[in-house]
Design an enzyme around this catalytic site. Structure first.
Site, short mmCIF file in Angstrom:
data_model
loop_
_atom_site.label_atom_id
_atom_site.label_comp_id
_atom_site.label_asym_id
_atom_site.label_seq_id
_atom_site.Cartn_x
_atom_site.Cartn_y
_atom_site.Cartn_z
N HIS A 36 0.86 -1.20 0.00
CA HIS A 36 0.00 0.00 0.00
C HIS A 36 0.89 1.24 0.00
CE1 HIS A 36 -3.19 2.82 1.07
NE2 HIS A 36 -4.02 1.88 0.70
N ASP B 68 -7.95 -5.30 -0.14
CA ASP B 68 -8.39 -6.17 -1.24
C ASP B 68 -8.02 -7.63 -1.05
OD1 ASP B 68 -7.60 -3.36 -3.13
OD2 ASP B 68 -9.61 -4.18 -2.88
C1 SDX Z 1 -6.26 0.09 -2.94
O1 SDX Z 1 -4.43 4.58 -2.14
C2 SDX Z 1 -5.36 3.98 -1.52
O2 SDX Z 1 -5.75 4.37 -0.43
C3 SDX Z 1 -5.97 2.80 -2.23
C4 SDX Z 1 -6.99 1.99 -1.47
C5 SDX Z 1 -8.27 2.77 -1.23
O3 SDX Z 1 -9.01 2.40 -0.30
O4 SDX Z 1 -8.57 3.68 -2.04
O5 SDX Z 1 -6.46 1.58 -0.22
C6 SDX Z 1 -7.41 0.74 -2.25
O6 SDX Z 1 -6.00 0.41 -4.07
C7 SDX Z 1 -5.41 -0.89 -2.18
C8 SDX Z 1 -4.20 -1.39 -3.02
C9 SDX Z 1 -4.66 -2.49 -3.94
N1 SDX Z 1 -3.59 -2.90 -4.88
C10 SDX Z 1 -2.98 -4.05 -4.80
O7 SDX Z 1 -3.15 -4.87 -3.90
C11 SDX Z 1 -2.04 -4.34 -5.96
C12 SDX Z 1 -0.70 -4.87 -5.43
N2 SDX Z 1 -0.02 -3.80 -4.71
C13 SDX Z 1 0.97 -3.01 -5.45
O8 SDX Z 1 0.68 -2.82 -6.79
C14 SDX Z 1 1.43 -1.79 -4.67
O9 SDX Z 1 1.68 -2.19 -3.39
C15 SDX Z 1 0.55 -0.55 -4.62
C16 SDX Z 1 0.16 -0.09 -5.97
C17 SDX Z 1 -0.67 -0.83 -3.81
C18 SDX Z 1 1.35 0.55 -3.93
O10 SDX Z 1 2.39 0.87 -4.77
P1 SDX Z 1 3.47 2.01 -4.40
O11 SDX Z 1 3.11 2.71 -3.16
O12 SDX Z 1 3.69 2.82 -5.62
O13 SDX Z 1 4.70 1.18 -4.01
P2 SDX Z 1 5.73 0.65 -5.03
O14 SDX Z 1 5.03 0.03 -6.19
O15 SDX Z 1 6.73 1.72 -5.30
O16 SDX Z 1 6.37 -0.52 -4.16
C19 SDX Z 1 7.47 -0.26 -3.36
C20 SDX Z 1 8.32 -1.52 -3.53
C21 SDX Z 1 8.64 -1.81 -5.00
O17 SDX Z 1 9.88 -2.49 -5.03
P3 SDX Z 1 11.26 -1.60 -5.36
O18 SDX Z 1 11.01 -0.94 -6.70
O19 SDX Z 1 11.35 -0.59 -4.22
O20 SDX Z 1 12.35 -2.61 -5.38
O21 SDX Z 1 7.56 -2.67 -3.06
C22 SDX Z 1 7.35 -3.56 -4.15
C23 SDX Z 1 7.56 -2.78 -5.43
O22 SDX Z 1 7.99 -3.66 -6.47
N3 SDX Z 1 5.96 -4.01 -4.05
C24 SDX Z 1 5.53 -5.25 -4.23
C25 SDX Z 1 4.15 -5.22 -4.00
N4 SDX Z 1 3.77 -3.97 -3.71
C26 SDX Z 1 4.88 -3.22 -3.74
N5 SDX Z 1 6.19 -6.38 -4.55
C27 SDX Z 1 5.42 -7.50 -4.66
N6 SDX Z 1 4.08 -7.55 -4.46
C28 SDX Z 1 3.43 -6.44 -4.11
N7 SDX Z 1 2.09 -6.48 -3.91
#
Ligand code: SDX
Length: 440
Positions: A313, A371
């Protein structure tokens, strides 16, 4: 809404560029991070800030929802989500988000009547559904029909008229549920079921989805409560992607139905509201706990775009409080629906346990989010995965309309228009030699 940001008396931020200093005011929040006001930065220092994805940017001042990502706190108008999930109901929460405090009994009764009297749709809207293929994703119908509502309710489009804004808000919240149920019925080839005003919002949604012309759906209080809690938990979440989309669309003066349609579109993405469908499909693909390590490896690999859906998140670097509540509801709903030891729930809990003890997930502070468990509950209630994000959208109309109203009533609001870091071609005359590799 009066803007009450409190400027710090003795603290400003000093930014020095090429020996020129700019002093930027700091405003304190009621809770959480303070902000540095950079409104005059460009005019004083001829630079922009640069923050792709807005990881460190506050786009507005708001009084609606507070999140503490490190402590896993979520509050609507100061009330903890745990308390609201236990003691409130969705329409009371809608009223709280929009009007700022809990309604008294009489206000709540009147508001529930107002909302239930807006659940019907103009008959001609039914024709919109006929234009979709039966296998269209229900979110495509939500986007299309929500945007089209502006052509049917032309007496609630004037955003400068407080009464019309309220009418539009009530119509959007009430009709989103009916549209969502119609999208479901259309996709399974069943005729539409009209709303019933004597049912609660959540009971009505279950009725419109699961009753049919031959048989009335028997509403279980346990499933109706679970549905209502899911609606409460998804109602608002500060300046997330879809809410920011609604605010940006609204800042141009677009009508409320168009703004909410934009929010539905943004929510659809698998990184946002589409994650609940993607999370269940991911669990079904993993299949058994034996495959968990293989998928964790994929999630950790830089070369693999696979992410663990329902994990991570932007704000929560701790357990999402909504996921905790949903995990508990899982057990209740599965027991009630007679699904003993659901293999998918067992897999989800094993996956959570292993991921939370994995170095990569610990280092990156990746926890289950809203989720991760919601899909298991919705599937047990009887919804197909394609309906999960529709249910998220129905609930989020509360937050979207509350935030939209706050923005419109904000005396300092203006059209949102970010700038950029330009790294394209410098000026050249027509006929300039194009780069050798022609990738067109
Ligand atoms: C919702 O914003 C909100 O409030 C949203 C929400 C709401 O109520 O409105 O809470 C609802 O959208 C919840 C999130 C649902 N999405 C997912 O579950 C999809 C999987 N999660 C990821 O796509 C990710 O965690 C996000 C999109 C939710 C957050 O992404 P960020 O904050 O941009 O973080 P990032 O992608 O920069 O991740 C930081 C690091 C990265 O690695 P590095 O580049 O630093 O090496 O963490 C890794 C990412 O690759 N990472 C993950 C991961 N989530 C982040 N690696 C594996 N699996 C994951 N799920």
């Amino acid at each position: 809404m009066s803007k009450t940001k409190v400027a710090s008396k003795n603290k400003t931020a000093k930014l020095t560029i090429d020996n020129k200093s700019v002093f930027l005011p700091i405003y304190h929040s009621t809770e959480g991070e303070s902000v540095i006001d950079i409104t005059n930065l460009h005019s004083e220092a001829n630079v922009f800030t640069y923050d792709p994805g807005f990881t460190s940017t506050a786009s507005c001042e708001s009084k609606i929802t507070f999140i503490d990502g490190n402590k896993g706190i979520l509050r609507y108008r100061g009330y903890d989500i745990e308390e609201l999930a236990k003691k409130s109901d969705f329409i009371e929460v809608v009223n709280l988000l929009i009007y700022g405090d809990l309604p008294n009994k009489a206000q709540l009764k009147k508001y529930k009547q107002l909302i239930s009297r807006h659940t019907l749709l103009h008959d001609q809207i039914i024709n919109f559904f006929q234009g979709f293929r039966r296998d269209a994703h229900p979110m495509a119908m939500m986007v299309g029909v929500m945007g089209a509502l502006s052509s049917f309710y032309q007496d609630s489009l004037d955003i400068n008229d407080a009464h019309q804004r309220q009418e539009a808000t009530r119509r959007i919240i009430a009709k989103a549920s009916t549209i969502g149920a119609m999208a479901y019925k259309y996709s399974i080839g069943q005729s539409f079921v009209s709303p019933k005003n004597n049912l609660s919002f959540s009971e009505n949604f279950l009725h419109m989805c699961f009753s049919n012309t031959a048989e009335e759906y028997k509403i279980s209080p346990i499933l109706a409560k679970a549905m209502d809690t899911i609606f409460i938990l998804h109602a608002d979440h500060e300046q997330n992607a879809s809410t920011s989309t609604v605010r940006l669309a609204g800042s141009s003066g677009a009508n409320p139905f168009a703004c909410i349609a934009a929010g539905v579109s943004s929510l659809w993405g698998p990184a946002h509201g589409g994650a609940n469908q993607a999370a269940l499909e991911m669990l079904e693909e993993i299949g058994t706990s034996k495959n968990i390590q293989k998928y964790l490896k994929k999630a950790k690999s830089k070369k693999d775009p696979f992410k663990l859906m329902g994990f991570g998140h932007r704000v929560y670097k701790n357990y999402d409080p909504r996921a905790k509540i949903l995990k508990n509801i899982c057990q209740k709903v599965l027991k009630h629906t007679g699904i003993k030891n659901d293999p998918i729930l067992k897999l989800a809990m094993d996956l959570e346990k292993i991921a939370l003890n994995d170095k990569y997930f610990i280092e990156k502070k990746l926890y289950p989010n809203v989720d991760f468990y919601s899909g298991i509950i919705l599937k047990a209630i009887g919804f197909p995965p394609e309906m999960f994000t529709v249910i998220f959208a129905i609930s989020r109309t509360a937050g979207w309309t509350a935030q939209w109203t706050e923005m419109i009533e904000d005396p300092i609001q203006k059209i949102g228009r970010p700038r950029q870091l330009y790294t394209g071609n410098k000026h050249h005359k027509y006929g300039y030699k194009r780069s050798k590799k022609n990738t067109r």
